[in-house]
Design a protein around this motif. Structure first.
Motif: not given
Length: 232
Positions: A77-85, A101-103, A115-117, A122-126
């Motif tokens: 169900x997932x393409x990556x895992x994200x953590x919050x600062x 999975x990627x992080x 880049x003001x990121x 890397x998070x692909x669109x979608x």
């Protein structure tokens, strides 16, 4: 990958509660309550960041997190895992490793130079993103990260909190309205149950904590804190 797939949910919650007591990550103090960032007075306090310093406990908790996600959300169900600062970042790394999975991680706000990121990695669109935090109280901070990911083209249908307060109806409403399924392992109810079972406090302390869990804003107001949560 974790070894004990899909352990009993109640057992996981109870074990994590006992682990938190063991490493002194949770505290009860009705006589000298804690003032939270929201202005609420609370007889309970938790610091899940301590988990990163105890490898055996940390490993078990992340096994439980992976089991919870796979059981409740699915295997692909997932393409990556994200953590919050900042607290969610190490747990995102641990869980991404468990799930293969990627992080990525999400800043509280764009960094203001270069880049003001706001999203690093890397998070692909979608991309279908699982957002993880160490804990969530009413969901406000998690949705700051979710909103940033969605604005950048990611899809967020699920969130993971290792610990969930589980005492504010506003939290459940926020996740329903935000179209996010929240997964979690343990709550204050299991922490209180472990404290009772192991006789960690006198009955007056346990009773006061139970009263807070049943009506947190009423308890807060009676002890000099706010009587309602902020809208943001």
């Amino acid at each position: 990958m974790f070894q004990n797939s899909f352990p009993d949910r109640a057992e996981m919650a109870s074990l994590v509660a006992r682990m938190l007591w063991e490493i002194k990550a949770v505290h009860f103090s009705p006589d000298k309550p804690y003032k939270l960032a929201s202005g609420m007075m609370s007889p309970v306090y938790i610091d899940c960041r301590k988990l990163i310093s105890y490898p055996r406990i940390r490993s078990a908790v992340m096994d439980f997190a992976a089991s919870t996600v796979l059981r409740e959300a699915g295997f692909e169900q997932f393409d990556c895992v994200a953590g919050g600062e900042t607290a969610g970042i190490p747990f995102a790394a641990f869980l991404a490793d468990r799930l293969g999975l990627p992080m990525i991680y999400v800043r509280k706000q764009p960094k203001g130079h270069g880049r003001n990121a706001q999203i690093e990695g890397h998070m692909p669109d979608g991309a279908r993103v699982l957002v993880i935090e160490d804990l969530t109280t009413a969901g406000g901070s998690m949705f700051k990260f979710i909103d940033a990911i969605r604005a950048a083209g990611g899809i967020v249908d699920h969130g993971m909190a290792l610990f969930y307060y589980g005492i504010f109806p506003e939290a459940a409403e926020r996740f329903v309205n935000g179209k996010v399924k929240l997964h979690h392992i343990s709550t204050w109810r299991e922490v209180l149950a472990a404290a009772r079972q192991d006789k960690l406090f006198d009955e007056a302390t346990l009773t006061s904590v139970a009263a807070f869990l049943d009506a947190p804003l009423k308890w807060s107001a009676e002890h000099g804190g706010v009587s309602e949560l902020p809208t943001q």
